[in-house]
Design a protein around this motif. Structure first.
Motif, PDB file in Angstrom:
ATOM      1  N   GLU A 281      47.771  18.234  20.300  1.00 49.15           N
ATOM      2  CA  GLU A 281      48.350  16.881  20.120  1.00 49.15           C
ATOM      3  C   GLU A 281      48.081  15.799  18.980  1.00 49.15           C
ATOM      4  O   GLU A 281      48.876  15.428  18.290  1.00 49.15           O
TER       5      GLU A 281
ATOM      6  N   ARG B 118      52.645  22.855  32.393  1.00 52.76           N
ATOM      7  CA  ARG B 118      52.611  21.331  32.760  1.00 52.76           C
ATOM      8  C   ARG B 118      52.413  20.344  31.693  1.00 52.76           C
ATOM      9  O   ARG B 118      52.607  19.095  31.961  1.00 52.76           O
TER      10      ARG B 118
ATOM     11  N   PRO C 279      47.113  10.918  26.787  1.00 58.15           N
ATOM     12  CA  PRO C 279      47.609  12.296  26.194  1.00 58.15           C
ATOM     13  C   PRO C 279      47.759  13.372  27.739  1.00 58.15           C
ATOM     14  O   PRO C 279      47.082  12.861  28.671  1.00 58.15           O
ATOM     15  N   ILE C 280      48.738  13.972  27.577  1.00 56.37           N
ATOM     16  CA  ILE C 280      49.197  14.824  28.659  1.00 56.37           C
ATOM     17  C   ILE C 280      47.809  15.645  29.115  1.00 56.37           C
ATOM     18  O   ILE C 280      47.692  15.831  30.562  1.00 56.37           O
ATOM     19  N   SER C 281      47.144  16.085  28.144  1.00 57.77           N
ATOM     20  CA  SER C 281      45.948  16.829  28.631  1.00 57.77           C
ATOM     21  C   SER C 281      45.035  16.225  29.648  1.00 57.77           C
ATOM     22  O   SER C 281      44.337  16.742  30.314  1.00 57.77           O
TER      23      SER C 281
ATOM     24  N   MET D  96      47.376  15.897  33.471  1.00 56.81           N
ATOM     25  CA  MET D  96      47.914  17.065  34.251  1.00 56.81           C
ATOM     26  C   MET D  96      46.740  17.582  35.332  1.00 56.81           C
ATOM     27  O   MET D  96      45.642  17.332  34.956  1.00 56.81           O
ATOM     28  N   GLU D  97      47.398  18.393  36.191  1.00 56.38           N
ATOM     29  CA  GLU D  97      46.547  18.926  37.099  1.00 56.38           C
ATOM     30  C   GLU D  97      45.223  19.876  36.575  1.00 56.38           C
ATOM     31  O   GLU D  97      45.554  20.652  35.790  1.00 56.38           O
ATOM     32  N   HIS D  98      44.215  19.746  36.912  1.00 55.69           N
ATOM     33  CA  HIS D  98      42.847  20.132  36.418  1.00 55.69           C
ATOM     34  C   HIS D  98      42.750  20.123  34.787  1.00 55.69           C
ATOM     35  O   HIS D  98      42.155  20.843  33.956  1.00 55.69           O
TER      36      HIS D  98
ATOM     37  N   LEU E 147      41.595  17.386  31.479  1.00 54.25           N
ATOM     38  CA  LEU E 147      40.326  16.713  31.242  1.00 54.25           C
ATOM     39  C   LEU E 147      39.898  15.688  32.072  1.00 54.25           C
ATOM     40  O   LEU E 147      40.768  14.688  32.485  1.00 54.25           O
ATOM     41  N   GLU E 148      38.685  15.718  32.272  1.00 55.07           N
ATOM     42  CA  GLU E 148      38.095  14.649  33.445  1.00 55.07           C
ATOM     43  C   GLU E 148      37.619  13.312  32.717  1.00 55.07           C
ATOM     44  O   GLU E 148      37.341  12.387  33.341  1.00 55.07           O
ATOM     45  N   SER E 149      37.717  13.330  31.372  1.00 50.94           N
ATOM     46  CA  SER E 149      37.117  12.230  30.909  1.00 50.94           C
ATOM     47  C   SER E 149      37.491  12.175  29.417  1.00 50.94           C
ATOM     48  O   SER E 149      37.798  13.145  28.630  1.00 50.94           O
ATOM     49  N   LEU E 150      37.654  11.030  28.897  1.00 48.91           N
ATOM     50  CA  LEU E 150      38.025  10.880  27.380  1.00 48.91           C
ATOM     51  C   LEU E 150      37.019   9.989  26.612  1.00 48.91           C
ATOM     52  O   LEU E 150      37.518   9.548  25.463  1.00 48.91           O
TER      53      LEU E 150
ATOM     54  N   LEU F 246      36.817  10.075  22.750  1.00 50.08           N
ATOM     55  CA  LEU F 246      37.679   9.664  21.848  1.00 50.08           C
ATOM     56  C   LEU F 246      37.440   8.197  21.477  1.00 50.08           C
ATOM     57  O   LEU F 246      37.421   7.543  22.373  1.00 50.08           O
TER      58      LEU F 246
ATOM     59  N   THR G  98      40.643   4.554  19.712  1.00 48.31           N
ATOM     60  CA  THR G  98      42.048   5.319  20.150  1.00 48.31           C
ATOM     61  C   THR G  98      42.967   3.968  20.383  1.00 48.31           C
ATOM     62  O   THR G  98      44.354   4.395  20.832  1.00 48.31           O
TER      63      THR G  98
ATOM     64  N   LYS H 148      50.693   3.442  19.664  1.00 48.08           N
ATOM     65  CA  LYS H 148      51.799   4.279  18.996  1.00 48.08           C
ATOM     66  C   LYS H 148      52.563   5.102  20.363  1.00 48.08           C
ATOM     67  O   LYS H 148      53.761   5.185  20.195  1.00 48.08           O
ATOM     68  N   LYS H 149      51.615   5.501  21.395  1.00 47.73           N
ATOM     69  CA  LYS H 149      52.516   6.281  22.238  1.00 47.73           C
ATOM     70  C   LYS H 149      53.488   5.498  23.095  1.00 47.73           C
ATOM     71  O   LYS H 149      54.251   5.982  23.542  1.00 47.73           O
TER      72      LYS H 149
END
Lengths: 450, 166
Positions: free
Chosen positions: A142, A415, B59-61, B64-66, B68-71, B74, B77, B83-84
């Motif tokens: 992404e 998903r 971010p979608i990642s 979503m289910e399961h 990323l549990e932490s960003l 990054l 940002t 921008k998003k």
């Protein structure tokens, strides 16, 4: 009532039905449900096993005898270890580090992530590996404004091929290794070279098809280069504990083989040791809580599917059906080792691509075992096992449903809004899988038939 | 006592074709955090909340289910997130709204309505069971105000009774 061995147990099947036909019908029905996915595979296998017991083809003692608890312990143990280890953030760390290592160059990133997936898959369960790598992959693509499809496709292949190299890498290997008693290192010696050759081939292929055309903006790259991988490593202490335990377990796999310690024992004891390291300083109440959380990461659906499947296959084996199939197979090949093994290699690849490779391998094991007598004993048929492992692991790449890891990647992609179409995947994956089988065929010829 | 008594009868709403930008303006101007989305006939289509909009900035990642549990890794940002947000401002509300939002009907009991609100952690649209026509919304504020008033009435009644017996 206690029944020692299958041969002593002859019970009238209810309604006077022929046990072999009854068992065959139950097995086929269960497989139809598993293959068409009309029913959850775990429920289908357990219902099938229950039906065999109620109809009298098996009794409960026999059914329990049929369950390979070494496989079950190995799966549960490894799942607990990975479930605890993943909280350290090490998988994200490695993935991000590998992206920074290649300075966010998409072409090299494609190769790097495939190798990371393959290496993790060799040491850990495939499904777990892709569950941890795919979310990071989706984030990286992404950020780099790339289509994630080539990355996901290459990771499916890498996980199945990487898993082929070791005893614990891929479910078919776990079942074969446990049934035949192959050691961890025997897998590495016999299948490791094939894994390396096929991974190199795939890397070149993926680069030609996708990698060399990939491009991204300087700005996107710069953005990715500002990532701080160290921040992804959330719990260093946990990572160290996990690596120590994983090291002990691997040592147990390798050393234990000559000392009567089964892999299942090493894995389950390792899991208990890691849980101990995690909880010893907490109050009893908190300990219970932590153990619950660790056990919650075990995919019980998979475990019960294996148990149901083992009972189901044992019931059919017990009636003599599988030995009959084994004899038929030898009739076709004339008992020639080369023909038989290559038939198994290609046959398992194609079968495993169509159906889940786990039930296929579980059914093939008694069939191959039954051929030992007419082919000159257990040692003589060793190449047949390697043919089965090669075929089943590589066949797992043939379609989106062929292996559990593929299904997991597909569900993540969906998903994230990047649905992988079944046919689109099949049209490239199936021929590519056949090419890897051709490579395996050549390897097999040199390694086992010369 | 039912949900109908504690609800705001003429809540702010959004139409499915309005943009996320429009909705953000409603949130800012009217100082609310969520509005029901209704069609031209006043039928409930879904719910749009500040939280849903924020979630779409990630971010979608990560959502979503399961995923990323932490960003944490990054760095810097703000620009990316802004921008998003810019990208979703022109999207119609229908694309992002929660179509399966928790809602109550006019005859839902007060306890159940409060339970639903606590569970969903946002406003509770109250609809007509048969037609799905939006009748109002219950908010934490409207419910508390109503409960407070009832409590005062009870106290006043007790006080009056006390005077009578005295």
């Amino acid at each position: 009532m206690s029944v020692g061995h299958g041969e002593e147990y002859v019970r009238e099947v209810v309604f006077g039905w022929d046990p072999m036909i009854t068992a065959t019908v139950v097995l086929c029905l269960a497989y139809v449900f598993i293959i068409t996915e009309r029913l959850n595979r775990c429920v289908a296998a357990l219902l099938g096993a229950g039906t065999l017991m109620i109809l009298g083809v098996l009794n409960q003692d026999l059914a329990i005898e049929g369950v390979d608890f070494n496989t079950i312990f190995l799966l549960i143990g490894m799942m607990i270890i990975v479930g605890i280890m993943k909280d350290s953030g090490v998988f994200q760390y490695v993935a991000i580090l590998s992206a920074k290592m290649v300075r966010a160059n998409p072409r090299l990133l494609l190769i790097n992530l495939a190798f990371v997936t393959a290496i993790f898959s060799a040491l850990l369960d495939n499904v777990t590996t892709v569950m941890l790598i795919v979310p990071v992959t989706l984030l990286l693509t992404e950020q780099l404004k790339l289509n994630p499809y080539p990355f996901l496709f290459s990771q499916i292949f890498a996980s199945n091929v990487g898993g082929m190299a070791t005893l614990v890498g891929d479910p078919p290997n776990i079942i074969i290794g446990s049934a035949v008693g192959f050691s961890f290192m025997e897998f590495v010696y016999n299948l490791g070279p094939a894994t390396v050759v096929i991974m190199i081939f795939l890397t070149i292929f993926f680069d030609l098809v996708w990698g060399r055309k990939m491009d991204t903006t300087l700005k996107a790259k710069a953005h990715l280069l500002r990532y701080k991988p160290a921040e992804a490593l959330k719990d260093k202490e946990l990572l160290i504990k996990s690596l120590i335990v994983l090291g002990i377990v691997l040592f147990g796999f390798i050393w234990g083989h000559g000392h009567g310690i089964e892999p299942g024992t090493s894995a389950l004891t390792g899991a208990a040791l890691l849980m101990l390291l995690q909880i010893y300083k907490f109050s009893p109440e908190k300990q219970t809580h932590k153990v619950h959380a660790a056990l919650g990461t075990v995919e019980w659906e998979t475990i019960f599917f294996f148990m149901g499947l083992f009972m189901l296959v044992y019931g059919v084996e017990h009636t003599g059906l599988l030995a009959l199939i084994g004899n038929k197979m030898l009739e076709i090949t004339g008992g020639d080792l080369a023909y038989t093994s290559l038939l198994i290699l290609w046959g398992s690849a194609i079968f495993s691509a169509i159906v889940d490779n786990i039930p296929f391998v579980a059914t093939m094991i008694p069939i191959i075992e039954s051929t030992a007598d007419s082919m000159g004993g257990p040692e003589a048929i060793e190449p047949l096992w390697w043919a089965l492992a090669l075929g089943a692991c590589l066949g797992g790449n043939g379609s989106l449903i062929a292996a559990s890891a593929n299904v997991m990647v597909a569900s993540f992609a969906e998903r994230a809004g990047h649905r992988i179409a079944f046919i689109k995947f099949l049209t490239l994956a199936f021929p590519l899988m056949l090419v890897t089988i051709a490579i395996a065929h050549a390897y097999f010829w040199f390694a086992f038939l010369q | 006592m039912t949900a109908a008594r504690a609800m705001i009868k003429e809540p702010f709403t959004a139409g499915p074709e309005q943009t996320i930008g429009d909705v953000i303006k409603i949130f800012t101007d009217k100082k609310v955090r969520a509005v029901p989305v209704v069609d031209g006939n006043g039928m409930l289509l879904g719910l749009i909340t500040l939280r849903i909009i924020l979630k779409n900035v990630l971010p979608i990642s990560a959502t979503m289910e399961h995923g990323l549990e932490s960003l944490d890794f990054l760095a810097d940002t703000t620009e990316g997130a802004a921008k998003k947000l810019g990208k979703i401002l022109d999207k119609p509300v229908a694309d992002l709204m929660d179509e399966n939002c928790v809602c109550a009907s006019t005859d839902t009991s007060k306890w159940e309505a409060i339970r639903l609100m606590v569970k969903s952690n946002t406003i509770l649209p109250v609809i007509d069971k048969k037609t799905r026509e939006l009748k109002g919304v219950m908010t934490a504020q409207s419910t508390l105000t109503e409960l407070d008033q009832t409590m005062k009435e009870i106290q006043a009644e007790k006080a009056a009774q006390g005077e009578d017996t005295a």
